[in-house]
Motif scaffolding. Structure first.
Motif, PDB file in Angstrom:
ATOM      1  N   ASP A  29       0.995  -1.244   0.014  1.00 44.10           N
ATOM      2  CA  ASP A  29       0.030   0.067   0.124  1.00 44.10           C
ATOM      3  C   ASP A  29       0.965   1.057   0.089  1.00 44.10           C
ATOM      4  O   ASP A  29       0.623   2.042  -0.830  1.00 44.10           O
ATOM      5  CB  ASP A  29      -0.837   0.089   1.391  1.00 44.10           C
ATOM      6  CG  ASP A  29      -2.099  -1.030   1.199  1.00 44.10           C
ATOM      7  OD1 ASP A  29      -2.393  -1.529  -0.112  1.00 44.10           O
ATOM      8  OD2 ASP A  29      -2.678  -1.169   2.262  1.00 44.10           O
ATOM      9  N   LEU A  33       1.199   4.175  -3.040  1.00 43.03           N
ATOM     10  CA  LEU A  33       0.815   5.523  -2.508  1.00 43.03           C
ATOM     11  C   LEU A  33       2.047   6.399  -2.804  1.00 43.03           C
ATOM     12  O   LEU A  33       1.768   7.605  -3.166  1.00 43.03           O
ATOM     13  CB  LEU A  33       0.544   5.866  -0.939  1.00 43.03           C
ATOM     14  CG  LEU A  33      -1.135   5.391  -0.644  1.00 43.03           C
ATOM     15  CD1 LEU A  33      -1.265   5.140   0.796  1.00 43.03           C
ATOM     16  CD2 LEU A  33      -1.841   6.233  -1.360  1.00 43.03           C
ATOM     17  N   ALA A  54      -4.210  10.797   2.079  1.00 47.06           N
ATOM     18  CA  ALA A  54      -3.391   9.950   2.611  1.00 47.06           C
ATOM     19  C   ALA A  54      -2.913  10.140   4.046  1.00 47.06           C
ATOM     20  O   ALA A  54      -2.234   9.435   4.775  1.00 47.06           O
ATOM     21  CB  ALA A  54      -2.090   9.813   1.683  1.00 47.06           C
TER      22      ALA A  54
END
Length: 111
Positions: A29, A33, A54
Motif C-alpha cells: 500500500d 501511494l 493519505a
C-alpha cells in the motif's frame, strides 16, 4: 570517534532489521501511494502525506515506525532520531521510482 562510528554502524544494522519487519501488505500500500505521489518520505525516516487523502494512512505508518525506532534506539543506546535517519537512507535506496523525498533543507526531490 571510533565509538561513534561503531554506534552508527549498529544503527545501520538496526535499520536493515527494521526493513525486514515491515508487513508486506502495508509495504505494498505504501509503495502504491508513494508511486502516485500521495505519500512522500522525509529525511528523518517518517512518511509525509502529500495529499490530504493519505493523512490517516501516514499517521498509522508513522506511529508504527516511531515505535520501532524507539525500541531499537533503547536497545542500542542511540537516539530514535538516529535510527530514523539511517532508515530514511535505506528507504531512499529501496523506494519505487517516482517517490518524493523531503530533504533536510526543506526541498522536495523525486526518485
Amino acid at each position: 570517534m571510533v565509538l561513534q562510528s561503531m554506534k552508527m554502524l549498529r544503527v545501520l544494522f538496526i535499520a536493515l532489521a527494521v526493513l525486514s519487519v515491515v508487513p508486506s501488505a502495508w509495504s505494498a500500500d505504501l509503495d502504491s501511494l508513494r508511486r502516485s505521489g500521495a505519500v512522500g518520505e522525509k529525511y528523518d525516516g517518517l512518511a509525509v502525506a502529500r495529499d490530504g487523502s493519505a493523512s490517516e494512512f501516514v499517521s498509522s505508518v508513522n506511529a508504527q515506525r516511531s515505535k520501532i525506532y524507539q525500541q531499537r534506539a533503547a536497545k542500542e543506546g542511540v537516539t530514535a532520531q538516529q535510527v530514523g535517519q539511517v532508515y530514511a537512507k535505506q528507504m531512499m535506496a529501496k523506494a519505487p521510482a517516482g517517490t518524493w523525498f523531503l530533504l533536510e533543507n526543506g526541498s522536495w526531490a523525486q526518485k
